[in-house]
Design a protein around this motif. Structure first.
Motif, mmCIF file in Angstrom:
data_model
loop_
_atom_site.group_PDB
_atom_site.id
_atom_site.type_symbol
_atom_site.label_atom_id
_atom_site.label_comp_id
_atom_site.label_asym_id
_atom_site.label_seq_id
_atom_site.Cartn_x
_atom_site.Cartn_y
_atom_site.Cartn_z
ATOM 1 N N PHE A 17 0.784 -1.231 0.000
ATOM 2 C CA PHE A 17 0.000 0.000 0.000
ATOM 3 C C PHE A 17 0.820 1.288 0.000
ATOM 4 C CE2 PHE A 17 -2.910 -3.158 1.871
ATOM 5 C CZ PHE A 17 -3.917 -3.080 0.922
ATOM 6 N N VAL A 18 1.965 1.295 0.624
ATOM 7 C CA VAL A 18 2.756 2.527 0.730
ATOM 8 C C VAL A 18 3.182 3.064 -0.643
ATOM 9 C CG1 VAL A 18 4.905 3.510 1.628
ATOM 10 C CG2 VAL A 18 3.449 2.135 3.109
ATOM 11 N N PRO A 19 3.676 2.239 -1.566
ATOM 12 C CA PRO A 19 4.071 2.790 -2.873
ATOM 13 C C PRO A 19 2.913 3.459 -3.622
ATOM 14 C CG PRO A 19 5.033 0.631 -2.577
ATOM 15 C CD PRO A 19 4.069 0.844 -1.448
ATOM 16 N N SER A 20 1.726 2.887 -3.539
ATOM 17 C CA SER A 20 0.596 3.506 -4.239
ATOM 18 C C SER A 20 0.206 4.832 -3.590
ATOM 19 C CB SER A 20 -0.603 2.558 -4.286
ATOM 20 O OG SER A 20 -1.111 2.327 -2.988
ATOM 21 N N LEU A 21 0.308 4.927 -2.270
ATOM 22 C CA LEU A 21 0.018 6.193 -1.601
ATOM 23 C C LEU A 21 1.022 7.263 -2.005
ATOM 24 C CD1 LEU A 21 -0.887 4.950 2.004
ATOM 25 C CD2 LEU A 21 -2.445 5.801 0.246
ATOM 26 N N ILE A 22 2.277 6.884 -2.063
ATOM 27 C CA ILE A 22 3.322 7.834 -2.472
ATOM 28 C C ILE A 22 3.105 8.252 -3.925
ATOM 29 C CG2 ILE A 22 5.799 8.069 -2.911
ATOM 30 C CD1 ILE A 22 6.236 6.280 -0.431
ATOM 31 N N SER A 23 2.774 7.325 -4.767
ATOM 32 C CA SER A 23 2.547 7.606 -6.181
ATOM 33 C C SER A 23 1.357 8.544 -6.371
ATOM 34 C CB SER A 23 2.311 6.305 -6.934
ATOM 35 O OG SER A 23 1.988 6.563 -8.267
ATOM 36 N N ASN A 24 0.279 8.301 -5.637
ATOM 37 C CA ASN A 24 -0.900 9.178 -5.726
ATOM 38 C C ASN A 24 -0.563 10.593 -5.304
ATOM 39 O OD1 ASN A 24 -2.520 7.130 -6.656
ATOM 40 N ND2 ASN A 24 -3.392 6.655 -4.648
ATOM 41 N N HIS A 25 0.188 10.716 -4.239
ATOM 42 C CA HIS A 25 0.580 12.043 -3.751
ATOM 43 C C HIS A 25 1.448 12.763 -4.783
ATOM 44 C CE1 HIS A 25 1.644 15.238 -1.007
ATOM 45 N NE2 HIS A 25 2.925 15.012 -1.268
ATOM 46 N N ALA A 26 2.390 12.047 -5.359
ATOM 47 C CA ALA A 26 3.296 12.648 -6.347
ATOM 48 C C ALA A 26 2.542 13.065 -7.604
ATOM 49 C CB ALA A 26 4.410 11.668 -6.695
ATOM 50 N N SER A 27 1.620 12.249 -8.060
ATOM 51 C CA SER A 27 0.870 12.599 -9.268
ATOM 52 C C SER A 27 -0.070 13.772 -9.009
ATOM 53 C CB SER A 27 0.097 11.398 -9.804
ATOM 54 O OG SER A 27 -0.898 10.991 -8.898
ATOM 55 N N ARG A 28 -0.644 13.836 -7.821
ATOM 56 C CA ARG A 28 -1.523 14.958 -7.476
ATOM 57 C C ARG A 28 -0.721 16.260 -7.412
ATOM 58 N NH1 ARG A 28 -6.123 14.933 -2.904
ATOM 59 N NH2 ARG A 28 -7.294 16.580 -3.889
ATOM 60 N N LYS A 29 0.475 16.174 -6.859
ATOM 61 C CA LYS A 29 1.338 17.350 -6.769
ATOM 62 C C LYS A 29 1.775 17.801 -8.166
ATOM 63 C CE LYS A 29 5.068 19.019 -3.877
ATOM 64 N NZ LYS A 29 5.966 18.708 -2.786
ATOM 65 N N ALA A 30 2.112 16.849 -9.016
ATOM 66 C CA ALA A 30 2.521 17.171 -10.383
ATOM 67 C C ALA A 30 1.371 17.813 -11.160
ATOM 68 C CB ALA A 30 3.005 15.920 -11.099
ATOM 69 N N GLU A 31 0.178 17.317 -10.985
ATOM 70 C CA GLU A 31 -0.992 17.883 -11.665
ATOM 71 C C GLU A 31 -1.290 19.291 -11.155
ATOM 72 O OE1 GLU A 31 -3.719 18.056 -14.582
ATOM 73 O OE2 GLU A 31 -2.313 16.423 -14.255
ATOM 74 N N PHE A 32 -1.121 19.518 -9.858
ATOM 75 C CA PHE A 32 -1.312 20.856 -9.296
ATOM 76 C C PHE A 32 -0.308 21.829 -9.912
ATOM 77 C CE2 PHE A 32 -0.219 24.213 -6.340
ATOM 78 C CZ PHE A 32 -1.468 24.761 -6.084
ATOM 79 N N ARG A 33 0.941 21.414 -9.991
ATOM 80 C CA ARG A 33 1.979 22.287 -10.581
ATOM 81 C C ARG A 33 1.665 22.603 -12.039
ATOM 82 N NH1 ARG A 33 7.383 19.581 -8.026
ATOM 83 N NH2 ARG A 33 7.180 20.534 -5.981
ATOM 84 N N LYS A 34 1.190 21.612 -12.761
ATOM 85 C CA LYS A 34 0.839 21.813 -14.169
ATOM 86 C C LYS A 34 -0.291 22.824 -14.304
ATOM 87 C CE LYS A 34 -0.998 19.241 -18.092
ATOM 88 N NZ LYS A 34 -1.547 17.942 -18.491
ATOM 89 N N GLN A 35 -1.299 22.689 -13.464
ATOM 90 C CA GLN A 35 -2.458 23.586 -13.530
ATOM 91 C C GLN A 35 -2.144 24.982 -13.011
ATOM 92 O OE1 GLN A 35 -5.342 22.798 -15.030
ATOM 93 N NE2 GLN A 35 -4.499 20.786 -15.487
ATOM 94 N N SER A 36 -1.221 25.087 -12.063
ATOM 95 C CA SER A 36 -0.913 26.388 -11.470
ATOM 96 C C SER A 36 0.110 27.187 -12.274
ATOM 97 C CB SER A 36 -0.424 26.225 -10.030
ATOM 98 O OG SER A 36 0.838 25.592 -9.996
ATOM 99 N N ALA A 37 0.815 26.539 -13.194
ATOM 100 C CA ALA A 37 1.888 27.210 -13.952
ATOM 101 C C ALA A 37 1.420 28.463 -14.693
ATOM 102 C CB ALA A 37 2.552 26.228 -14.904
ATOM 103 N N PRO A 38 0.300 28.431 -15.430
ATOM 104 C CA PRO A 38 -0.126 29.655 -16.125
ATOM 105 C C PRO A 38 -0.522 30.781 -15.159
ATOM 106 C CG PRO A 38 -1.358 27.749 -16.942
ATOM 107 C CD PRO A 38 -0.541 27.293 -15.776
ATOM 108 N N ILE A 39 -1.113 30.410 -14.038
ATOM 109 C CA ILE A 39 -1.513 31.411 -13.048
ATOM 110 C C ILE A 39 -0.269 32.040 -12.427
ATOM 111 C CG2 ILE A 39 -2.746 31.789 -10.875
ATOM 112 C CD1 ILE A 39 -4.576 29.446 -11.706
ATOM 113 N N LEU A 40 0.710 31.212 -12.103
ATOM 114 C CA LEU A 40 1.961 31.720 -11.541
ATOM 115 C C LEU A 40 2.670 32.627 -12.546
ATOM 116 C CD1 LEU A 40 4.023 31.784 -9.247
ATOM 117 C CD2 LEU A 40 5.009 29.688 -10.187
#
Length: 136
Positions: A17-40
């Motif tokens: 379970f730990v690798p999938s939790l880490i992977s979900n967190h990393a992908s969510r963070k990456a998606e946030f950065r992608k979406q926030s880039a134009p605003i930044l």
């Protein structure tokens, strides 16, 4: 012997379970950065303009900001909303003058759409929290 079996089972479950939790967190963070880039990018453009002596009109729209919120966790969403409110307040408290009023000329050079901010430090301070939240 039983304790070793229990530890082995717990480690196996953690390994599943730990690798999938880490992977979900990393992908969510990456998606946030992608979406926030134009605003930044828009925010940095505004900050640079104000630092350079010009007034940049609001480049970040409510719709742009609210499209970003689903990519933020609950705690982060609250921080983002507070930072966006401070950004809106920064534009509200900005005292602007027409460039020609501050730098009169003999009418040979005229900038009809140029404004300056007379309180840039105050405005920039309010914008910093949004810059910080979008840069994480």
């Amino acid at each position: 012997m039983e304790i070793l079996t229990v530890i082995g089972v717990l480690l196996t479950l953690a390994g599943l379970f730990v690798p999938s939790l880490i992977s979900n967190h990393a992908s969510r963070k990456a998606e946030f950065r992608k979406q926030s880039a134009p605003i930044l990018a828009n925010l940095l453009t505004e900050i640079k303009a104000i630092e350079g002596g010009s007034y940049a009109f609001m480049l970040i729209r409510d719709s742009d900001f609210y499209q970003l919120l689903p990519y933020a966790s609950g705690r982060r969403r609250k921080k983002l909303e507070a930072a966006y409110s401070a950004y809106l307040e920064a534009h509200h408290i900005a005292v602007t003058l027409h460039w020609h009023d501050e730098h009169p000329s003999d009418r040979t050079i005229f900038f009809p759409g140029s404004f300056i901010v007379t309180n840039p430090d105050e405005v920039l301070e309010k914008m910093q929290s949004l810059r910080t939240e979008l840069s994480r």
